[in-house]
Design a protein around this motif. Structure first.
Motif, PDB file in Angstrom:
ATOM      1  N   PHE A  83       0.838  -1.203   0.000  1.00 14.64           N
ATOM      2  CA  PHE A  83       0.000   0.000   0.000  1.00 14.64           C
ATOM      3  C   PHE A  83       0.868   1.246   0.000  1.00 14.64           C
ATOM      4  N   ALA A  84       0.447   2.269  -0.720  1.00 13.94           N
ATOM      5  CA  ALA A  84       1.155   3.553  -0.648  1.00 13.94           C
ATOM      6  C   ALA A  84       1.305   3.933   0.823  1.00 13.94           C
ATOM      7  N   SER A  85       2.502   4.423   1.178  1.00 16.08           N
ATOM      8  CA  SER A  85       2.868   4.511   2.599  1.00 16.08           C
ATOM      9  C   SER A  85       2.273   5.716   3.320  1.00 16.08           C
ATOM     10  N   ASP A  86       1.745   6.692   2.607  1.00 18.93           N
ATOM     11  CA  ASP A  86       1.063   7.793   3.276  1.00 18.93           C
ATOM     12  C   ASP A  86      -0.406   7.449   3.467  1.00 18.93           C
ATOM     13  N   THR A  87      -0.876   7.606   4.695  1.00 19.72           N
ATOM     14  CA  THR A  87      -2.309   7.524   4.960  1.00 19.72           C
ATOM     15  C   THR A  87      -2.922   8.894   4.638  1.00 19.72           C
ATOM     16  N   PHE A  88      -4.220   8.984   4.719  1.00 16.74           N
ATOM     17  CA  PHE A  88      -4.835  10.303   4.549  1.00 16.74           C
ATOM     18  C   PHE A  88      -4.335  11.260   5.638  1.00 16.74           C
ATOM     19  N   GLU A  89      -4.084  10.715   6.820  1.00 11.32           N
ATOM     20  CA  GLU A  89      -3.599  11.583   7.902  1.00 11.32           C
ATOM     21  C   GLU A  89      -2.191  12.117   7.599  1.00 11.32           C
ATOM     22  N   THR A  90      -1.262  11.215   7.315  1.00 10.48           N
ATOM     23  CA  THR A  90       0.126  11.678   7.123  1.00 10.48           C
ATOM     24  C   THR A  90       0.298  12.432   5.803  1.00 10.48           C
ATOM     25  N   THR A 116      -1.989  14.170   3.996  1.00  7.23           N
ATOM     26  CA  THR A 116      -2.591  15.512   3.920  1.00  7.23           C
ATOM     27  C   THR A 116      -1.852  16.487   4.834  1.00  7.23           C
ATOM     28  N   ARG A 117      -1.296  15.972   5.913  1.00  6.87           N
ATOM     29  CA  ARG A 117      -0.485  16.845   6.780  1.00  6.87           C
ATOM     30  C   ARG A 117       0.768  17.303   6.029  1.00  6.87           C
ATOM     31  N   ALA A 118       1.398  16.373   5.336  1.00  7.88           N
ATOM     32  CA  ALA A 118       2.586  16.738   4.541  1.00  7.88           C
ATOM     33  C   ALA A 118       2.206  17.743   3.453  1.00  7.88           C
ATOM     34  N   ALA A 119       1.034  17.545   2.864  1.00 13.22           N
ATOM     35  CA  ALA A 119       0.557  18.497   1.843  1.00 13.22           C
ATOM     36  C   ALA A 119       0.474  19.898   2.438  1.00 13.22           C
ATOM     37  N   ALA A 120      -0.122  19.992   3.631  1.00 10.87           N
ATOM     38  CA  ALA A 120      -0.262  21.302   4.293  1.00 10.87           C
ATOM     39  C   ALA A 120       1.113  21.931   4.528  1.00 10.87           C
ATOM     40  N   ASN A 137      -9.763  12.023   9.155  1.00 14.79           N
ATOM     41  CA  ASN A 137      -8.306  11.877   9.198  1.00 14.79           C
ATOM     42  C   ASN A 137      -7.532  12.983   8.491  1.00 14.79           C
ATOM     43  N   CYS A 138      -8.219  13.786   7.710  1.00  9.58           N
ATOM     44  CA  CYS A 138      -7.487  14.696   6.814  1.00  9.58           C
ATOM     45  C   CYS A 138      -7.158  16.034   7.484  1.00  9.58           C
ATOM     46  N   ALA A 139      -5.994  16.559   7.131  1.00 11.44           N
ATOM     47  CA  ALA A 139      -5.546  17.857   7.626  1.00 11.44           C
ATOM     48  C   ALA A 139      -6.091  18.995   6.765  1.00 11.44           C
ATOM     49  N   ILE A 140      -6.416  18.698   5.516  1.00 12.50           N
ATOM     50  CA  ILE A 140      -6.870  19.713   4.554  1.00 12.50           C
ATOM     51  C   ILE A 140      -8.086  19.150   3.809  1.00 12.50           C
ATOM     52  N   ASP A 157       2.722  27.369  10.715  1.00  8.49           N
ATOM     53  CA  ASP A 157       3.281  28.708  10.914  1.00  8.49           C
ATOM     54  C   ASP A 157       4.653  28.603  11.560  1.00  8.49           C
ATOM     55  N   GLY A 158       5.608  29.303  10.974  1.00  5.01           N
ATOM     56  CA  GLY A 158       6.942  29.374  11.558  1.00  5.01           C
ATOM     57  C   GLY A 158       7.549  28.018  11.874  1.00  5.01           C
ATOM     58  N   GLY A 159       7.380  27.072  10.979  1.00  3.00           N
ATOM     59  CA  GLY A 159       8.001  25.764  11.180  1.00  3.00           C
ATOM     60  C   GLY A 159       7.265  24.877  12.183  1.00  3.00           C
ATOM     61  N   GLU A 160       6.009  25.230  12.479  1.00  3.74           N
ATOM     62  CA  GLU A 160       5.220  24.414  13.409  1.00  3.74           C
ATOM     63  C   GLU A 160       3.914  23.997  12.774  1.00  3.74           C
ATOM     64  N   TYR A 161       3.508  22.777  13.008  1.00  2.00           N
ATOM     65  CA  TYR A 161       2.195  22.327  12.536  1.00  2.00           C
ATOM     66  C   TYR A 161       1.174  22.588  13.633  1.00  2.00           C
ATOM     67  N   LEU A 162       0.124  23.343  13.296  1.00  2.00           N
ATOM     68  CA  LEU A 162      -0.845  23.765  14.309  1.00  2.00           C
ATOM     69  C   LEU A 162      -2.228  23.166  14.063  1.00  2.00           C
ATOM     70  N   GLY A 163      -2.335  22.368  12.983  1.00  2.00           N
ATOM     71  CA  GLY A 163      -3.645  21.786  12.659  1.00  2.00           C
ATOM     72  C   GLY A 163      -3.882  20.494  13.420  1.00  2.00           C
ATOM     73  N   ARG A 164      -5.012  19.887  13.042  1.00  4.36           N
ATOM     74  CA  ARG A 164      -5.367  18.611  13.685  1.00  4.36           C
ATOM     75  C   ARG A 164      -5.951  17.679  12.658  1.00  4.36           C
ATOM     76  N   LYS A 165      -5.775  16.415  12.880  1.00  5.08           N
ATOM     77  CA  LYS A 165      -6.418  15.433  12.013  1.00  5.08           C
ATOM     78  C   LYS A 165      -7.930  15.631  12.098  1.00  5.08           C
ATOM     79  N   GLY A 166      -8.562  15.632  10.944  1.00  5.43           N
ATOM     80  CA  GLY A 166     -10.004  15.874  10.935  1.00  5.43           C
ATOM     81  C   GLY A 166     -10.360  17.314  10.607  1.00  5.43           C
ATOM     82  N   ASP A 167      -9.362  18.214  10.532  1.00 13.07           N
ATOM     83  CA  ASP A 167      -9.642  19.593  10.099  1.00 13.07           C
ATOM     84  C   ASP A 167     -10.200  19.614   8.668  1.00 13.07           C
TER      85      ASP A 167
END
Ligand code: URP
Ligand code: ZN
Ligand code: ZN
Length: 468
Positions: free
Chosen positions: A77-84, A86-90, A123-126, A445-455
């Motif tokens: 299976f492709a190694s990115d889940t929807f969680e990982t 979409t977070r990387a996409a953001a 599960n998605c960040a975006i 923002d500024g090198g920090e991830y501030l979102g949450r899974k399910g955003d």
């Protein structure tokens, strides 16, 4: 409702560049004003956040219209889940993906789609939408395609490659295109002659040609061009538009260009890997070339100039990633001793916006075109505009504050995709994401991830906006 003001940035859209302040109210863009107007002082009163974008670009969040989170392929299976994924996409400034739900042989489209909803939901960040891979064109599937268009899944991928897996024959393709002509859907075509490729694979393996580089040899550029030609002719017969995915060969581009010059609605996308990587990477020593196995394959570097030209002339109108990562260890390694068993696909959802900005720095395209091919056209092509793909009052506040002067070095050590290598390891580029808003919420923002899974929310899409 929380308000955010973004001040003093150069707002870049597909059509304009203007120094402006942007007011975000809740999840939407509320207004733009020139800094001299003083409006931003009023807006800043009571605003939850004021972002200083001096010396930065303020651009729409990227729309990546081609991803494969958790795709089953070649026994893994492709190694990115929807969680990982979409977070990387953001992290990389992409705020919308359109992923491919899969119907396998013997399955109904509804079953395949429900499985994709289950993977993504919560599960998605975006924000995310779906295309549908139709792996089994039957009378029932054709009826289900009509229903899906009504439900906001308006594009369908067919494969001329991978016999026995996703493959459709010409009759099935024609029938699906006829259905699309009737229901307003858009057929997306993986254009490679899979029957001929399978012959060449067997012949290469029989000769002992097992290294990753032979993946590029057997998936011949002319077999991409032939399939592209055939897909276009079938679409013309059906009276339907067609969208060629992950185009890599200059000969295939010539087919699209000829069709477009004759007035036919043939659209095509390419991907950063075809613009920046080549068969030299596929031929890296030992088994390292496996990191670069994807289909259509990387081409000799001479193809790249034609692809850049196609992007400038709009014969290529979209750059998507075809993000489909497999770890080198244990996943790509499934093909040790037999290149045809290497899972096909590359990571890229995080690096697309930056690599296309590098194309601006290098003079291949201008800033407006950067936004057009990465944000606006994919949104229009797949029925999401102007909610996505631009910065306009009433549109979603998916906004990236981009630092065009910051340097960065691409590396698996620092990326956020769930994969153990980078295709661009050690490459220095100019430009990087500073802040990302997804529907008004600051998620990076500024090198920090501030979102949450399910955003991220599911997007119901309209039909292709180039055909209305
Ligand atoms: O190699 C690729 N492109 N893998 C993902 C599946 C596809 O054909 O898009
Ligand atoms: Zn494909
Ligand atoms: Zn793909």
């Amino acid at each position: 409702m929380s308000r955010t003001v973004i001040r003093n940035g150069l707002v870049v859209t597909a059509t304009d560049e203007v120094l402006a302040d942007v007011l975000v109210d809740g999840e939407q863009v509320a207004a733009l004003a020139t800094p001299e107007s003083g409006q931003a002082d009023t807006w800043a009163d009571g605003a939850e956040r004021v972002i200083d974008a001096t010396d930065r670009y303020v651009i729409p969040g990227g729309v990546d219209a081609h991803t494969h989170m958790e795709l089953p392929f070649g026994g893994t299976f492709a190694s990115d889940t929807f969680e990982t994924g979409t977070r990387a996409a953001a992290w990389g400034g992409t705020t919308t993906i359109i992923d491919f739900a899969v119907q396998t042989v013997g399955q109904s489209i509804r079953e395949g789609l429900d499985a994709w909803f289950a993977k993504a939901e919560g599960n998605c960040a975006i924000d995310y939408g779906f295309h549908m891979i139709v792996g089994d064109v039957t009378d029932q599937s054709l009826k289900e395609m009509d229903m899906l268009v009504g439900e906001g899944i308006t594009s369908f991928k067919l494969f001329m490659a991978y016999p026995g897996v996703f493959y459709s024959d010409d009759g099935q393709i024609l029938r699906a295109m006829q259905a699309a002509a009737g229901n307003g859907g858009l057929i997306m075509m993986h254009a490679e002659n899979g029957i001929a490729i399978d012959v060449l694979i067997a012949q290469a393996l029989a000769r002992g040609q097992t290294d990753p580089k032979y993946h590029g040899v057997v998936r011949h550029a002319l077999l991409e061009a032939e399939a592209t030609h055939r897909a276009i002719q079938l679409a013309r017969v059906a009276g339907a538009p067609v969208y060629i995915v992950h185009l890599s060969a200059l000969e295939a581009l010539a087919e699209v260009t000829a069709a477009r010059d004759s007035g036919f609605n043939a659209f095509a996308e390419t991907c950063p890997q075809y613009l920046y990587l080549s068969t030299d990477d596929l031929g890296r020593p030992g088994f390292e070339g496996a990191k670069y196995v994807c289909s259509t394959p990387l081409r000799p570097a001479e193809h790249q100039a034609e692809l850049w030209k196609g992007l400038r002339t709009n014969d290529l109108s979209v750059v998507s990633t075809d993000h489909c990562p497999f770890c080198f260890k244990e996943q790509k390694e499934l093909g040790l001793g037999d290149f045809s068993k290497i899972p096909n696909g590359l990571p890229g959802v995080e690096t697309r916006m930056d690599l296309l900005h590098q194309a601006v720095v290098d003079g291949h395209i201008g800033r407006n075109r950067w936004i057009e091919i990465a944000c606006t056209t994919p949104a229009k092509m797949f029925g999401l505009y102007p909610r996505k793909g631009t910065i306009t009052p009433g549109g979603d506040a998916d906004i990236v504050v981009y630092d065009p002067n910051a340097g960065q070095v691409l590396s698996a050590d620092t990326h956020h995709m769930n994969v153990d290598y980078s295709c661009y390891e050690g490459r220095s580029i100019t430009g990087r994401v500073a802040t990302v808003l997804s529907r008004g919420k600051v998620v990076v923002d500024g090198g920090e991830y501030l979102g949450r899974k399910g955003d991220g929310r599911y997007l119901t899409r309209g039909t292709c906006q180039y055909l209305r």
